[in-house]
Design a protein around this motif. Structure first.
Motif, mmCIF file in Angstrom:
data_model
loop_
_atom_site.group_PDB
_atom_site.id
_atom_site.type_symbol
_atom_site.label_atom_id
_atom_site.label_comp_id
_atom_site.label_asym_id
_atom_site.label_seq_id
_atom_site.Cartn_x
_atom_site.Cartn_y
_atom_site.Cartn_z
ATOM 1 N N ALA A 58 38.331 41.206 35.394
ATOM 2 C CA ALA A 58 37.201 41.683 36.186
ATOM 3 C C ALA A 58 37.684 42.673 37.238
ATOM 4 O O ALA A 58 38.888 42.854 37.439
ATOM 5 C CB ALA A 58 36.490 40.497 36.852
ATOM 6 N N THR A 59 36.742 43.318 37.914
ATOM 7 C CA THR A 59 37.106 44.247 38.978
ATOM 8 C C THR A 59 37.637 43.488 40.184
ATOM 9 O O THR A 59 37.277 42.341 40.426
ATOM 10 C CB THR A 59 35.889 45.095 39.391
ATOM 11 N N ARG A 60 38.474 44.152 40.959
ATOM 12 C CA ARG A 60 39.093 43.529 42.122
ATOM 13 C C ARG A 60 38.102 43.423 43.280
ATOM 14 O O ARG A 60 37.069 44.099 43.299
ATOM 15 C CB ARG A 60 40.345 44.330 42.532
ATOM 16 N N ILE A 61 38.449 42.599 44.253
ATOM 17 C CA ILE A 61 37.547 42.279 45.360
ATOM 18 C C ILE A 61 37.903 43.079 46.615
ATOM 19 O O ILE A 61 39.078 43.225 46.961
ATOM 20 C CB ILE A 61 37.596 40.765 45.691
ATOM 21 N N LYS A 114 38.619 49.342 38.185
ATOM 22 C CA LYS A 114 39.679 48.865 37.289
ATOM 23 C C LYS A 114 39.599 47.346 37.147
ATOM 24 O O LYS A 114 39.511 46.619 38.139
ATOM 25 C CB LYS A 114 41.056 49.250 37.828
ATOM 26 N N PRO A 115 39.646 46.818 35.914
ATOM 27 C CA PRO A 115 39.554 45.362 35.682
ATOM 28 C C PRO A 115 40.896 44.681 35.867
ATOM 29 O O PRO A 115 41.428 44.051 34.949
ATOM 30 C CB PRO A 115 39.061 45.283 34.238
ATOM 31 N N TRP A 116 41.425 44.765 37.080
ATOM 32 C CA TRP A 116 42.766 44.261 37.332
ATOM 33 C C TRP A 116 42.766 42.960 38.126
ATOM 34 O O TRP A 116 43.774 42.591 38.717
ATOM 35 C CB TRP A 116 43.598 45.330 38.039
ATOM 36 N N ARG A 117 41.633 42.286 38.126
ATOM 37 C CA ARG A 117 41.586 40.908 38.646
ATOM 38 C C ARG A 117 41.500 39.980 37.441
ATOM 39 O O ARG A 117 40.675 40.180 36.541
ATOM 40 C CB ARG A 117 40.379 40.695 39.565
ATOM 41 N N PHE A 118 42.344 38.973 37.439
ATOM 42 C CA PHE A 118 42.414 38.062 36.297
ATOM 43 C C PHE A 118 42.234 36.616 36.770
ATOM 44 O O PHE A 118 42.837 36.219 37.778
ATOM 45 C CB PHE A 118 43.761 38.223 35.585
ATOM 46 N N GLU A 178 36.946 55.292 41.622
ATOM 47 C CA GLU A 178 37.219 54.827 40.265
ATOM 48 C C GLU A 178 38.205 53.669 40.227
ATOM 49 O O GLU A 178 38.182 52.846 39.302
ATOM 50 C CB GLU A 178 37.752 55.979 39.417
ATOM 51 N N TRP A 179 39.083 53.584 41.239
ATOM 52 C CA TRP A 179 40.079 52.518 41.251
ATOM 53 C C TRP A 179 39.449 51.160 41.536
ATOM 54 O O TRP A 179 40.018 50.126 41.186
ATOM 55 C CB TRP A 179 41.179 52.844 42.257
ATOM 56 N N ALA A 182 44.002 52.024 45.621
ATOM 57 C CA ALA A 182 43.591 50.846 46.380
ATOM 58 C C ALA A 182 44.776 50.015 46.855
ATOM 59 O O ALA A 182 44.604 49.016 47.555
ATOM 60 C CB ALA A 182 42.664 49.968 45.534
ATOM 61 N N SER A 183 45.971 50.439 46.496
ATOM 62 C CA SER A 183 47.176 49.685 46.847
ATOM 63 C C SER A 183 47.714 50.105 48.205
ATOM 64 O O SER A 183 47.521 51.233 48.658
ATOM 65 C CB SER A 183 48.252 49.913 45.780
#
Length: 339
Positions: free
Chosen positions: A287-290, A301-305, A297-298, A161-162
């Motif tokens: 939480a999951t990213r927006i 990923k709970p890479w929103r903080f 699957e990406w 997603a990057s």
């Protein structure tokens, strides 16, 4: 003779086509502020270079006391391109701000965060940024401040997603491969901007999603209002910076900040919050990213903080908050630099 007439006819048609194309491109630039033919080929066009005549007319009207929004458009969004400078009144604004709106509480240079702070893995930096204060110094010395309350981590090549997925390097994402602490500003939808900060790791960066406005709110209100439709309702203070593009508008973050060093830049930097209580750590929600739902699957990923319960969070995830409060936090930090 017939051949000459044919050539003259073709030249005439070509001239007409060229004039039409030139007119269309001028309209595109005046509306979007950039030439943008695809996501891979996007060049910002400074309106100061393209529309100098229009700016001179606006300046003359401003001096005469005319309203700020003199150049009205009837486009679909009716929004002004975010990558271009905004003309503000003398009462408040980032170019002509209120010099007395500076806080002496933050004048200690020891509060500024240096290179060492940014030299950490992406997910670690995304969490560490929460509670830190982003400062934007305007041309007249006025300083705008907001506390970071929401971030997203994009750890690099393995993250599909990057912008740097697969290790792809482009002119657009160069800042993601520069030293930790480099500012990465990119456009979305042609009129909005998002601000990121690079971290350790090839192509890794953290997106700043939301701030809590702390200082310079009158200027922030004007900067946000300048991007909205004429007659739109006033933006609530909690909504001034509750989104990645909103915070760029409120702090007048332009494309000119791209690839600049947040650890040493004279116009933008990070500070510790002098009001923070080290004995009461923040309750951080993972939480999951927006906006990345198409990345399989990406996207999960709970890479929103974000700081739990804060009113300036852009998108609240109730499920993630309940899990965080119960101590049953989502725990999928499977990447090479996870902490």
């Amino acid at each position: 003779m017939l051949a000459l007439m044919s050539i003259q006819h073709e030249i005439h048609v070509f001239t007409i086509f060229k004039n039409i194309l030139h007119t269309v491109l001028k309209i595109v630039v005046s509306v979007t502020g950039q030439w943008c033919f695809s996501d891979w080929f996007c060049f910002l066009v400074p309106r100061g270079d393209i529309m100098a005549g229009t700016k001179r007319k606006m300046l003359a009207l401003a001096v005469a006391g005319a309203p700020e929004n003199v150049n009205k458009r009837n486009s679909v969004s009716d929004l002004k391109p975010q990558g271009t400078p905004i003309k503000l009144t003398k009462a408040s604004g980032c170019e002509k701000g209120v010099g007395s709106d500076r806080s002496h509480y933050f004048m200690d240079n020891q509060q500024r965060l240096g290179e060492q702070f940014f030299n950490q893995p992406c997910i670690s930096l995304a969490k560490a940024l929460l509670g830190k204060v982003l400062t934007r110094r305007c041309a007249d010395g006025t300083e705008l401040r907001g506390k970071i309350i929401e971030t997203e981590a994009y750890p690099g090549a393995e993250d599909k997603a990057s912008h740097s997925a697969g290790g792809k390097r482009t002119k657009r994402n160069t800042a993601m491969f520069m030293k930790a602490g480099t500012i990465y500003v990119y456009p979305i939808y042609g009129i909005y901007l998002c601000m990121n900060v690079s971290s350790e790791g090839e192509g890794a960066a953290v997106l700043l999603r939301a701030l809590e406005p702390l200082q310079g709110l009158p200027v922030m209100r004007e900067l946000r209002a300048a991007r909205r439709k004429e007659g739109a309702c006033r933006v609530k203070d909690k909504d001034l910076c509750n989104g990645p593009s909103k915070l760029c508008q409120a702090l007048d973050v332009s494309r000119y900040f791209d690839r600049r060093d947040l650890a040493s830049d004279p116009d933008m930097w990070l500070e510790n919050d002098p009001n923070a209580n080290s004995e009461e750590p923040y309750n951080i929600v993972s939480a999951t990213r927006i906006g990345i739902e198409s990345h399989g699957e990406w996207a999960k990923k709970p890479w929103r903080f974000y700081l739990c319960g804060h009113p300036c969070v852009s998108v609240v995830n109730k499920v993630a908050e309940r899990q965080s409060l119960s101590g049953n936090e989502i725990n999928d930090f499977s990447t090479s630099d996870a902490v």
